[in-house]
Motif scaffolding. Structure first.
Motif, PDB file in Angstrom:
ATOM      1  N   GLU A   1      -1.306  12.251   2.492  1.00 45.02           N
ATOM      2  CA  GLU A   1      -1.505  11.266   3.563  1.00 45.02           C
ATOM      3  C   GLU A   1      -0.277  11.189   4.474  1.00 45.02           C
ATOM      4  N   LYS A   2       0.919  11.253   3.865  1.00 46.94           N
ATOM      5  CA  LYS A   2       2.140  11.216   4.668  1.00 46.94           C
ATOM      6  C   LYS A   2       2.236  12.447   5.560  1.00 46.94           C
ATOM      7  N   TYR A   3       1.864  13.615   5.030  1.00 53.75           N
ATOM      8  CA  TYR A   3       1.905  14.849   5.819  1.00 53.75           C
ATOM      9  C   TYR A   3       0.938  14.770   6.994  1.00 53.75           C
ATOM     10  N   LEU A   4      -0.288  14.304   6.711  1.00 55.46           N
ATOM     11  CA  LEU A   4      -1.296  14.185   7.765  1.00 55.46           C
ATOM     12  C   LEU A   4      -0.888  13.153   8.804  1.00 55.46           C
TER      13      LEU A   4
ATOM     14  N   THR B   1       0.858  -1.188   0.000  1.00 56.09           N
ATOM     15  CA  THR B   1       0.000   0.000   0.000  1.00 56.09           C
ATOM     16  C   THR B   1       0.887   1.228   0.000  1.00 56.09           C
ATOM     17  N   SER B   2       0.606   2.147  -0.889  1.00 55.71           N
ATOM     18  CA  SER B   2       1.397   3.377  -0.961  1.00 55.71           C
ATOM     19  C   SER B   2       0.575   4.540  -0.421  1.00 55.71           C
TER      20      SER B   2
END
Length: 532
Positions: free
Chosen positions: A518-521, A512-513
């Motif tokens: 999403e990474k920031y959140l 899953t990428s």
């Protein structure tokens, strides 16, 4: 034990000192006897630093420091550079000992604010006050006898209490003998006596009480001066206490190493763990001498993961624990329980052993198991040691087996550290064939006359069964239960679960990428944000 070393040079220095004490039995015994006369100097010196030490503590400091010259002489007699370095750190603190011995009585009270702690002849003013107090008692005895002779009352007494001070007590039967010319002033009435005071007695009372009060206050002042004088050397005292603690540890490690035939471990950088005749140092102490079954351990860099199968009570857990204990003992600088040891230095040891829960936090046994396993899987490095005992047993069979297989595959392919993984899922032994660095070993057992016999030997290869029904038989379960269990076991084994596992074992879950958003959140902590 709580802070083993990971620097090989430091470990070797400790082992060098332990080896010296191991070789010199007589001197080691002398050091041990001297240490018995030393109190906990580190705790006592901390009490000095915080100002809550009492006179008895000071006497303990004095008696401890008195034996330091003898301890130092014993250490220097070994004529070893590492030992001499320790001995030279035992600096001369005789000035503290001399002051305490001159000032503090031999058996001082615990409290320091009620007097009775300073010796005679230590302070001139205190001696004068004590002279008044001591001669005041003689004066009171003479005064009492004089009043008896004057009044003719043989039962007349001179007494004292904190409320009324000194008084003359006369029983009511003798009150008629009290005359006006005696100049008695009534002070207190009791049910069977009257208490009086005279100008002469009041004058002496003032002197005595004043002397006693001054004496107590002066003793406390002198005690604080002594305490403050010693406080100036508190850091030196603490340093000496730490040296004594190290000497105590070294001789203790040497003693248990010598008494239990431990050997000095050799450390390697090749990530191999080879032990000959390894033993569990704690368990063998509670067993009859010679009854503990030792085991060799051979783990190399090509097969760092041992998958351990075998029956309950067959020795799997003991085998794993003794490996962890040997590693830990070696890294604190102690000899280890075996005939030969060539081991790596681990940066961390992770264990998941036993069954426990945390009901207050709402965590089941299986949840605790998963949390502890997660800690190892996330933070272990290739230089760590992982001990996993019966992972997955707290949930359904297929769930547990799936989790156990996934974990051992992850350790073998991603972490690649030395790992001991015991399981009753002997179906997982096929993993040895997958070239992942996993090796099968098993706790051996045999069936003799339909009875299970534990051999307590760890041997290469897999175990095809867990002998659970045989262990149940040892527990004296009813025959009807055992017979039915055997029938059910045969039926379950016919399903050949191992075949189904091995067919699709390494199929990976889709990756899953995460998007940039999403990474920031994911990196934001909502609890750290302000309402604005």
């Amino acid at each position: 034990m709580e802070r083993p070393l990971i620097n090989q040079a430091q470990i070797e220095d400790r082992l060098d000192i332990v080896e010296i004490f191991t070789n010199y039995f007589i001197q080691r015994e002398s050091v041990k006897e001297i240490l018995k006369d030393i109190y906990d100097l580190e705790r006592l010196s901390s009490r000095i630093a915080f100002g809550n030490i009492n006179a008895r503590d000071l006497k303990w400091i004095s008696s401890s420091l008195k034996v330091l010259p003898e301890l130092k002489a014993q250490l220097i007699s070994l004529d070893e550079p590492l030992i001499n370095e320790l001995a030279n750190k035992l600096v001369d603190l005789s000035h503290i000992t001399e002051l305490i011995d001159q000032a503090i009585v031999d058996n001082p009270p615990l409290t320091v604010k009620e007097g009775g702690i300073i010796k005679d002849s230590f302070n001139e003013e205190l001696d004068e006050l004590r002279y008044i107090r001591n001669h005041g008692k003689q004066w009171l005895a003479k005064f009492e006898q004089k009043e008896r002779d004057k009044t003719g009352i043989k039962g007349l007494k001179v007494g004292y209490n904190r409320v009324f001070g000194y008084y003359i007590e006369i029983t009511k039967a003798n009150l008629s003998l009290v005359k006006d010319e005696f100049n008695y002033t009534r002070k207190q009435s009791l049910s069977n006596a009257e208490r009086f005071v005279t100008p002469e007695l009041k004058e002496m009372e003032s002197k005595l009480l004043s002397a006693q009060d001054k004496m107590v206050k002066l003793e406390y002042v002198l005690f604080t001066q002594i305490r403050d004088y010693i406080k100036k050397d508190v850091h030196t005292l603490q340093d000496v206490a730490k040296v004594i603690a190290r000497i105590d540890v070294y001789q203790s490690l040497a003693m248990i190493s010598s008494e239990n035939s431990y050997v000095r471990p050799v450390f390697n950088q090749s990530k191999t763990f080879n032990v000959v005749d390894g033993r569990h140092g704690v368990i063998e102490q509670v067993m009859a001498q010679g009854s503990y079954v030792s085991n060799d351990v051979m783990i190399d860099n090509n097969y760092p993961v041992l998958l351990i199968t075998g029956p309950n009570m067959g020795g799997k857990s003991t085998y794993m624990r003794q490996i962890a204990l040997i590693a830990l003992m070696g890294q604190i600088g102690c000899f280890v329980p075996c005939s030969e040891a060539n081991i790596p230095i681990f940066d961390q040891i992770f264990t998941r052993i036993g069954a426990s829960d945390d009901l207050i936090s709402g965590q089941s046994t299986f949840m605790v198991e998963m949390l502890e396993a997660n800690n190892a899987l996330r933070y272990a490095t290739e230089n760590s040691l992982i001990i996993f005992d019966e992972i997955g047993r707290g949930t359904a069979t297929f769930d547990g087996m799936a989790i156990a297989q996934a974990m051992i595959e992850y350790i073998a392919t991603s972490i690649k550290c030395i790992t001991l993984f015991s399981t009753h899922y002997h179906e997982l032994t096929f993993l040895e064939e997958k070239d992942l660095g996993i090796k099968n070993v098993h706790a051996s057992a045999s069936i003799e006359n339909d009875d299970l016999v534990f051999l307590y030997r760890i041997k290469s290869g897999r175990s095809n069964k867990s002998y659970g029904v045989n262990v149940a038989k040892l527990a004296k379960l009813p025959d009807a239960v055992l017979n039915r269990a055997n029938v059910l076991l045969e039926a379950l084994e016919e399903n050949n679960i191992e075949h189904h596992l091995s067919n699709d074992t390494l199929k990976q879950a889709p990756a899953t990428s995460m998007s940039v958003v999403e990474k920031y959140l994911d990196n934001i902590d909502p609890m750290a944000l302000s309402p604005n």
